[in-house]
Design an enzyme around this catalytic site. Sequence first.
Site, PDB file in Angstrom:
ATOM      1  N   VAL B  12     -77.723  87.471  12.340  1.00 39.11           N
ATOM      2  CA  VAL B  12     -77.871  87.433  13.789  1.00 39.11           C
ATOM      3  C   VAL B  12     -79.139  86.673  14.175  1.00 39.11           C
ATOM      4  O   VAL B  12     -79.188  85.971  15.172  1.00 39.11           O
ATOM      5  CB  VAL B  12     -77.839  88.861  14.378  1.00 39.11           C
ATOM      6  CG1 VAL B  12     -79.039  89.659  13.913  1.00 39.11           C
ATOM      7  CG2 VAL B  12     -77.775  88.826  15.883  1.00 39.11           C
ATOM      8  N   GLY B  15     -78.658  83.076  14.624  1.00 39.82           N
ATOM      9  CA  GLY B  15     -77.886  82.666  15.789  1.00 39.82           C
ATOM     10  C   GLY B  15     -76.447  82.323  15.468  1.00 39.82           C
ATOM     11  O   GLY B  15     -75.837  81.495  16.133  1.00 39.82           O
ATOM     12  N   LYS B  16     -75.906  82.974  14.455  1.00 38.53           N
ATOM     13  CA  LYS B  16     -74.537  82.654  14.049  1.00 38.53           C
ATOM     14  C   LYS B  16     -73.523  83.035  15.130  1.00 38.53           C
ATOM     15  O   LYS B  16     -72.653  82.252  15.487  1.00 38.53           O
ATOM     16  CB  LYS B  16     -74.189  83.382  12.753  1.00 38.53           C
ATOM     17  CG  LYS B  16     -72.742  83.182  12.335  1.00 38.53           C
ATOM     18  CD  LYS B  16     -72.468  83.881  11.032  1.00 38.53           C
ATOM     19  CE  LYS B  16     -72.739  85.364  11.116  1.00 38.53           C
ATOM     20  NZ  LYS B  16     -71.727  86.093  11.886  1.00 38.53           N
ATOM     21  N   SER B 522     -56.078  61.512 -43.058  1.00 38.56           N
ATOM     22  CA  SER B 522     -56.911  62.397 -43.879  1.00 38.56           C
ATOM     23  C   SER B 522     -56.552  62.304 -45.368  1.00 38.56           C
ATOM     24  O   SER B 522     -55.989  63.223 -45.943  1.00 38.56           O
ATOM     25  CB  SER B 522     -56.824  63.839 -43.383  1.00 38.56           C
ATOM     26  OG  SER B 522     -55.482  64.239 -43.180  1.00 38.56           O
TER      27      SER B 522
END
Lengths: 338, 616
Positions: B12, B15-16, B522
Site C-alpha cells: 500500500v 501506491g499499488k 568404439s
Amino acid sequence: MSKNGASGRERVNTVTDVHIVSREADASSVSGEECVNVADVLHTHLRVLEDEAIHIIREALAQFERAAILFSGGKDSVVLAWLARKAVSPAKLTVPLLHIDTGHNFPETLRFRDAFARELNVPLLVRLVQDTIDRGRAADETGVRATRNALQTVTLLDAIQELRLDAALGGARRDEEKARAKERIFSHRNAFGEWEPKQQRPELWGLYNGRKNAGEHFRVFPLSNWTELDVWQYVAREHIQLPELYFAHDREVFERDGMLLAVSDHVRLDTDERPVRRRVRFRTIGDATCTGALCSDAATTHQVVAEIAAARVTERGGRADDRRSETSMEDRKRQGYF
Amino acid sequence: MDLLRFSTAGSVDDGKSTLIGRLLHDTASICVDQYAAVVQASRSLGEDEVNLALVTDGLRAEREQKITIDVAHRYFRTARRRFIIADTPGHVQYTRNMVTGASTADLIVVVMDATRGLLTQTRRHAFLASLLGIPQMVLAVNKMDLVGYAQEPYDRIVTEFAAFANKLTIRNVSCVPVCARIGDNIVERSTRMPWYQGGPLLHLLETASAGARANTIDFRFPVQMVIRPGASFRGYAGTIASGTVSTGEEVMVLPSRLTTRIKSIAAADGATDAAAAGRAVVVTITDEIDVSRGDMLVRPGNIPDAASAVDAYLCWMDAEPLAVDKTYLLAHTTRRVQAMVTNLAYQIDVDTLHRRPAATLGMNEIGRATVVTAAPLFIDSYRLNGTTGSFVLVDPQSNATVAAGMIRGRASAASTAAAGEPAGNAPLALEPQPADRRRRAVVWLTGLSGSGKTTIARLAQARLLAETERTVLLDGDELRQGLCRDLGFSAEDRAENVRRAAEVARLFLLHGADIVLCTFISPYRRDRDYVRSLFPPETFIEVFIKADIATCRARDPKGLYARADAGGLPQFTGISDPYEEPTHAALTLDTTLLSAEAAAAVLHDFLRQQLSRRVR
C-alpha cells in the site's frame, strides 16, 4: 452473409427448443446479423471465458455428489445453466435448478423460469421464502422500504440442508461488487452456511479444492471472471433467450431514492410517490421491491450490448439492497447469501 | 478482442491500489455510482482528495486498516483488449495471496516507490514472479512527483533492478516511471517526463503477449470426467493443458499406457477436427479402453515423466507449518493422491535468494523439497508446463490448501542431496526405483563404419518411442560435429571420445531417459569395457553390429572407404586401424544377413524382453 448467420443460429438453437426464439428473430436490421458474425471472430475473450467456466462446472460436477444450480431466471443464472448443459453434452443435464422464490418476483420472471426449465428438460426445485416465514424461521421487514432480500438467505440455507446439497453453483460475478471481487471460485461454507473471508483457501492454477467436512458445502461460481458486458455479448453470440424484462417495454414506474421502481403488488407507494408510464428495461431482475429500472429503448440483445458498452453506472447501482451500507454485500455474504 | 491476465504486486505504501484505481479511472472503467461511493468513502476516512485506492479495497477489514488483505479481481477493457487484474497484497505475511493471484498471470506489474529506492520487498516480488513462471514483468516506478520527475533516481533504480533481475528467469522486463496519484504515464504519456521514451503503462499492457504461458508443443489432456449419456457414447471431458490434438491422431492413455486414436473432438462451439491448449473439450476414442478421471491422454512419442517422487519448490500457505513425513493430499491436474514431503533440501530466503537448511516451512516460506506420492504422477517441469508442472497440497484434517508446488522434475539422487551438488564422477548410482518404473539401459552399438549402427538405432528408437520409452540416440558422427570436435582418431582421442559419450549417456539416464542408444565405432575393447564400468551391471547392454569389411566398403554410405582407400583418411578403422570385436556382447546382429528393419526389430524385441524381465 445473412444466410450464414441464419444457419449458424439454427445450429445453436436446435439444442434448446424452437419455442425459444432468439431476440434477434424480431430484429429486422441486417446490420445486426453482420455484427454477430464479426463479433464472433473478434471476441476470443468469450471463448476463453466460456472454456474456463465449463472447466469449473465439470470440476464441480466431478468433485461433488449433490450439486444444484441456483437459478433465478436472471441472465447470469440462465447463462450458467446454458454452460452447464454444454459441459455435460451430449449427456443430459441432471443437476436440478434451484430457485429461492421471495414471492416478490416479477411474474414475467417466473413464467420465463418455468419455460426455461421445461425446455432445457432439467428438474426445477422452488423453495419459498413465504414458507420460511410461515414456519416462523424468519420475519418480514416492516415499513415502506421492506424487502425480502435478506430473508432469502434463511430459505436458501434451509433448502441446502433439506436437499443435502454439497455444492450450489451460482452465476455471481466478481465484477458485480467489491466483496465478490475477493471471493474464490470454489467458495467454502462452514456448517452454518457462513462465508469466512479471512479463511479463504488459496486457489491456484486450475486446481480447485472442494474438500469439506460433513454438513459443510461449497458455492461454486463459474462466471467469476465474466463482466456484465461479457454476459450480454455471450447471450448475443449464443442467441440465448432471456426474460422480456431485460428489454425495453412500457411500464408503470415511480421514482424512489433516485431509482425507478416498478409499480407492483409488492411495493407500497409513499404519499409523495407518483406512478408514471415510461419506456424502461431492467439490468438486473431481483425482487420487484428493490430492483430499479432504467429508461431505455434497447429492445434487442445487440441494442442492449451497445447500451451496456456505453453505460457509466454499474449494474447493481440499481439495487437498493446493495445501497444500504458500504459493506452490505460482505455482511450478507458472510451470513450465507448468494 | 483477446484477454490478458495480469497480477500486481507492491504494498500500500508503494501506491499499488492507487495505481490500479487510476488505471481503471483513466480507462473510464469506474462507473459513476462506484466513483460516488469512493468519493464518499474518502470523505468519511477524512482524506482530502479522492482516494482511488478505495476502488480495490473491498473487505471491511481492508478499509478499516487501509491495507489489502486478499486477492481482488478487477476487470476492464480498452478498444484493444479485455483485462483481468489479480490485485495481490504485497505485505510479507500475504505472500501466499501473491502466489495465488500470480499463478495464472501472463504478466506482473511490480509497483515500487521511487523515493525509497529498490527495497527488499520489490526483490521478493520479482523473485516470486520468476518462481511462478510469469513470462513478462513491468516495473512501475511510482511517486515520480516526489522525486521531481527526475531521470537520475529512476535510472538508478532501473539499473539496480536490472542487475537483480539478471539472476531471475523472467524473459521480458519493462520499466516505466509513473505517478499513480496524478495519472502520469498510466494511460496517457506524461508531459512531465520528456526524458522517458517508452509508452505509458496501459500501452505496455495492451502490447504484451497474451497467453505467453501456453505450451503449444506437448499434448497433455487430463481427463476431468467421463460423459456417458447412454451405452452408445462414451466421451472424455477435460481441458487441454498443452499442445494440440486432432481427430485420427494416435494417443496414449496414462497410466495404462494403452494406445488408441482420437475419434471425435467436441468443443463448446461444436464438433471440430483439432483443438489446442486451453480448450474445454469432449473427446471420444476408437477403442474401448478404460479411461477415468485422473487419467491423461498424451502422444505416444511425447509422454510426461511418470514419477512417484518429485523434486519441487513448495510455497507454504498455511498457519500450520510443514510436517515432514505427514500424509497430505496432493492435487495434480485431475488426479488426487496421498503424498508426503520426505526431504526438505533447503529453504530459500526470498529477500536474498540465499539457500539455508531448514527443518520445516512456515506460512509464506519457500523451499525445495522431495514429495513422494502413493501413486505415480505424470509430470513435466513447471518451466515447460504450468499445468502438469504444478500441484497443491491439502491438509486431510483441516481440508485447507496448505502449499503450492512447482515441479522441477523427478526427484533423483542428485537433486535430493542436501547440498544439491551433482554426484561427481563416481559410478552412476541410480536411485531406488518406484515399483512402476522399468529398468533403464545404455545400449552400446559397436561396429565398423557402414555396418548399419545408426540406421538400426534410429529404427529401434522410433519403435521404443512409440511405446513411450524415453529413448535418446547418441550418435558418434553427431558428437564429433560438436562436443568432440577437438578430437582426432588417435587411440587417445578415440578413448576420450568414448569417455565423453559415456558421460553424456550417464547424464541422460540420471535425468530421466529410459534408454540411451549409443552408436560408436568404439573399436577398442578396453574403451568399451571402461564404459561398462561406469554403469550398474544390468544397465549396460553391448550390441555388436556385425558386417564384414567388404560389405561395409560396398555400402560406404558416407564415401569414407573411398577416401580411406585413396589414403585420405589415416587411422581409419578396418583399413588403417584395427577393430577389436566384442567378446561378450549381449546381442550380435549380423547385417550381412539381416536387413536394417529386421535387425532393428530383433534389437527392439531383445530390449523389450531384457527390460521387462528386469522389472520384478
